[in-house]
Design an enzyme around this catalytic site. Structure first.
Site, PDB file in Angstrom:
ATOM      1  N   ASP A  58       0.874  -1.173   0.000  1.00 60.60           N
ATOM      2  CA  ASP A  58       0.000   0.000   0.000  1.00 60.60           C
ATOM      3  C   ASP A  58       0.909   1.221   0.000  1.00 60.60           C
ATOM      4  OD1 ASP A  58      -1.663   2.153   0.574  1.00 60.60           O
ATOM      5  OD2 ASP A  58      -2.805   1.111   2.117  1.00 60.60           O
ATOM      6  N   ASN A 118       2.935   2.449 -10.599  1.00 53.33           N
ATOM      7  CA  ASN A 118       1.710   2.472 -11.390  1.00 53.33           C
ATOM      8  C   ASN A 118       0.479   2.836 -10.557  1.00 53.33           C
ATOM      9  OD1 ASN A 118      -0.205   1.517 -13.647  1.00 53.33           O
ATOM     10  ND2 ASN A 118      -0.714   0.157 -11.934  1.00 53.33           N
ATOM     11  N   SER A 151       2.933   8.181 -15.641  1.00 51.65           N
ATOM     12  CA  SER A 151       2.291   9.481 -15.659  1.00 51.65           C
ATOM     13  C   SER A 151       0.997   9.366 -16.470  1.00 51.65           C
ATOM     14  CB  SER A 151       3.242  10.521 -16.245  1.00 51.65           C
ATOM     15  OG  SER A 151       2.665  11.803 -16.263  1.00 51.65           O
ATOM     16  N   TYR A 186      -6.193  15.697 -10.624  1.00 57.23           N
ATOM     17  CA  TYR A 186      -5.380  14.629 -11.216  1.00 57.23           C
ATOM     18  C   TYR A 186      -4.241  15.245 -12.021  1.00 57.23           C
ATOM     19  CZ  TYR A 186      -4.336  10.217 -13.608  1.00 57.23           C
ATOM     20  OH  TYR A 186      -3.718   9.084 -14.102  1.00 57.23           O
ATOM     21  N   LYS A 233      -0.196  14.592 -11.477  1.00 62.20           N
ATOM     22  CA  LYS A 233       0.657  14.078 -12.548  1.00 62.20           C
ATOM     23  C   LYS A 233       1.676  15.123 -13.014  1.00 62.20           C
ATOM     24  CE  LYS A 233      -0.929   9.891 -12.727  1.00 62.20           C
ATOM     25  NZ  LYS A 233      -0.072   8.752 -12.308  1.00 62.20           N
TER      26      LYS A 233
END
Length: 284
Positions: free
Chosen positions: A54, A81, A132, A146, A150
């Site tokens: 985690d 990922n 990314s 988001y 990123k």
């Protein structure tokens, strides 16, 4: 001796497909996820070790790395990922969800890298691949948070790429676009559905949702496999190349962002995301 890769977020989507691709190519794979399923399809694959990791739990990161090294002797590649999004109007997102997105998408990747670096320093080698997104290159409506995570991951990755080159470690960014059925949209959809934007935004929200669904519908049916293969190529091409664009659907926006002037880029993006302004009598 086979090379070994550790991948986060392997329960579905890009993570699982990438784990299967590396295993198919003969690698040892440490396939990690927050809650490993006993009957995971990955567990039955030769050379695949499924374990818990985690990214919000530093102890689980350290344990997964230690167990992976015990299992296979070394780790050669780390692939960050794991990630999620709440895709809606910024004003509607609770602060705790903003914090959670950064904890998973940015701080989680940092924690995994920090934990593996002593091993990479010892071996004077290693590859870090951070997953990314096109959303790490260009801004998108309904995805501002988001985007923020990123964009942060992109800047962080570029910065440490110079530092880690000094100890023989290569850093890479892969930038996928839309893909159907990754598991990511379903979690993000559930998270997004849990928040309600003020009514005045609803015409815009409706338009944006239809546009993003069209993007997903237009994605290649084998987009997930293509991304997994692209990640494998990035890990094995022997180069120190930093960025890889893995999906055709985002290439026009990537080109507009990176190869045109600011005014041309903004005009191009606004032509993709037109909006209807709410009428003055719409409830706020």
């Amino acid at each position: 001796m086979a090379n070994t890769v550790l991948i986060t977020g392997c329960s579905s989507g890009f993570g699982r497909a990438t784990a299967l691709e590396f295993a198919r190519q003969g690698w040892n794979v440490i396939a990690t996820m927050r809650t490993p399923a006993p009957d995971s399809m990955l567990a039955s694959q030769p050379g695949v070790f499924v374990t818990r990791l985690d990214v919000q739990d530093p102890a689980s990161i350290a344990q997964a790395i230690a167990d992976g090294i015990t299992q296979f002797g070394s780790i050669d590649v780390i692939i960050n990922n794991a990630g999620f999004a709440v895709n809606t109007i910024f004003e509607a997102v609770p602060p705790e969800k903003v914090q959670e997105m950064f904890e998973v998408n940015v701080f989680g990747a940092m924690a995994v890298i920090r934990a593996i670096l002593p091993h990479f320093r010892h071996t004077r080698s290693g590859i870090v691949i951070n997953v990314s997104s096109g959303a790490g290159v260009f801004g998108l409506p309904m995805a501002s948070l988001y985007n923020a995570t990123k964009f942060a991951l992109e800047g962080f990755s570029e910065g440490i790429s110079y530092e880690l080159a000094a100890i023989g470690v290569v850093v890479k960014l892969v930038e996928p676009g839309a893909a159907p059925d990754t598991g990511f949209p379903s979690r993000s959809g559930a998270e997004s559905a849990s928040v309600t934007a003020p009514a005045v935004y609803q015409p815009f929200v409706s338009d944006a949702q239809h546009m993003f669904q069209a993007f997903r519908n237009g994605a290649s049916s084998d987009a997930i496999a293509q991304v997994a293969q692209g990640i494998y190529r990035a890990a094995t091409d022997g180069s120190d190349r930093l960025r890889y664009v893995l999906s055709d659907d985002i290439k026009p926006m990537i080109v507009a962002r990176r190869e045109t002037g600011e005014e041309a880029y903004i005009a191009f993006m606004r032509s993709i995301f037109p909006y209807r302004q709410a009428s003055p009598n719409t409830a706020s």
